[in-house]
Write an enzyme that holds these catalytic residues in place. Structure first.
Site, short mmCIF file in Angstrom:
data_model
loop_
_atom_site.label_atom_id
_atom_site.label_comp_id
_atom_site.label_asym_id
_atom_site.label_seq_id
_atom_site.Cartn_x
_atom_site.Cartn_y
_atom_site.Cartn_z
CG HIS A 34 -0.35 -0.19 2.53
ND1 HIS A 34 0.43 0.87 3.15
CD2 HIS A 34 -0.38 -1.27 3.24
CE1 HIS A 34 1.17 0.23 4.28
NE2 HIS A 34 0.52 -1.11 4.29
CG HIS A 37 4.38 -1.58 1.90
ND1 HIS A 37 2.95 -2.09 1.92
CD2 HIS A 37 5.07 -2.08 3.04
CE1 HIS A 37 2.78 -2.92 2.83
NE2 HIS A 37 3.85 -2.94 3.72
#
Ligand code: PAF
Length: 283
Positions: A34, A37
């Site tokens: 997501h 990251h």
């Protein structure tokens, strides 16, 4: 972006980059990526010339009855996201590349104290699994710099202690938590929540902010603040595991004289366990 599955291939590529004088940055993940990251990869690009990420759902950090089997595996989408973010190399090993035969039982890295409280107590063996796999990944990639989200504040503290104690010589960077507009911290486990549960879960960040603001306004009665937050979480349908005001460095319970604080929370909504935190300085 190239994807490799074997340690040997990965080492050959990184060796060539190092010979070319490149600084290596590393973002280890368990995939199902997501924006949190991707922010780690983008921050890494400011510090390194060649960014490596890993996607490996590490079995040794899951306890019996936890969500290892159902943990979302979305490699194709992860590759697309990393590639779009400008990541240079993805390491996506199968389990038997990381733990051939019975090697998972040969050696364990255990970080004392900071790894033993909070999630370390409620998920026995979890941080041993994390520390061991991160040690292996650090030895495989040998990065100059590695980035971890502050969303997993205790994990970051464990990895910092381990990196210092074991002389890895890697710069560890903690990156601020990325949140939904509602305040909910982005997490791969949010995908387990229904729309209604997601809405209810916004209470976690609200309680963190409310408690931080109370402390900053001079309320040093941490026990009462913790009890009140736990009661509010329970009322909202959570089973709170802990909501605790700690020293940001050691994660020990904070005293009234401590200034660098973190509030850590873990709570379950049905079977989904969520964690969050807020770190701040107080007068
Ligand atoms: O934070 C995670 O995704 C994991 O704990 C890590 C650091 C990749 C180790 O498996």
């Amino acid at each position: 972006m190239q994807t490799v599955n074997s340690i040997q291939e990965l080492r050959a590529i990184i060796k060539a980059q190092r010979i070319a004088g490149k600084r290596i940055g590393f973002v280890p993940t368990m995939g199902n990526l997501h924006e949190g990251h991707i922010t780690l990869v983008r921050e890494g690009q400011k510090k390194a010339d060649f960014m490596v990420s890993s996607v490996f759902v590490n079995p040794t950090q899951f306890g019996a009855g936890e969500d290892f089997d159902k943990y979302p595996r979305t490699l194709k989408e992860d590759q697309e996201k990393l590639s779009a973010a400008g990541c240079n190399l993805l390491f996506a090993p199968p389990v038997d590349e990381m733990y051939p035969g019975d090697q998972a039982s040969w050696a364990t890295v255990h970080v004392t104290k900071v790894g033993e409280r909070h999630c370390g107590a409620s998920r026995p063996g979890h941080f041993d699994g994390v520390s061991t796999v991160v040690t292996k990944l650090f030895n495989i990639v040998q990065p100059d710099v590695a980035l971890f989200g502050k969303k997993d504040f205790q994990q970051l503290a464990v990895i910092r202690r381990m990196t210092t104690a074991l002389c890895f010589g890697i710069e560890i960077i903690g990156v601020n938590t990325v949140r939904e507009a509602s305040g909910l911290a982005m997490s791969s486990r949010n995908g387990y929540l229904s729309a209604e549960e997601k809405q209810k879960a916004t209470i976690i960040y609200q309680m963190l902010c409310r408690t931080r603001d109370a402390i900053r306004s001079g309320d040093k009665n941490f026990t009462t603040l913790e009890q009140s937050a736990n009661a509010t979480l329970a009322q909202a349908g959570f089973q709170p595991e802990y909501f605790t005001v700690c020293r940001a460095d050691t994660l020990e319970p904070a005293g009234a004289g401590d200034k660098n604080l973190v509030i850590l929370v873990a709570a379950k909504m049905g079977k989904t366990r969520l964690i969050d935190n807020i770190d701040f300085v107080t007068a």
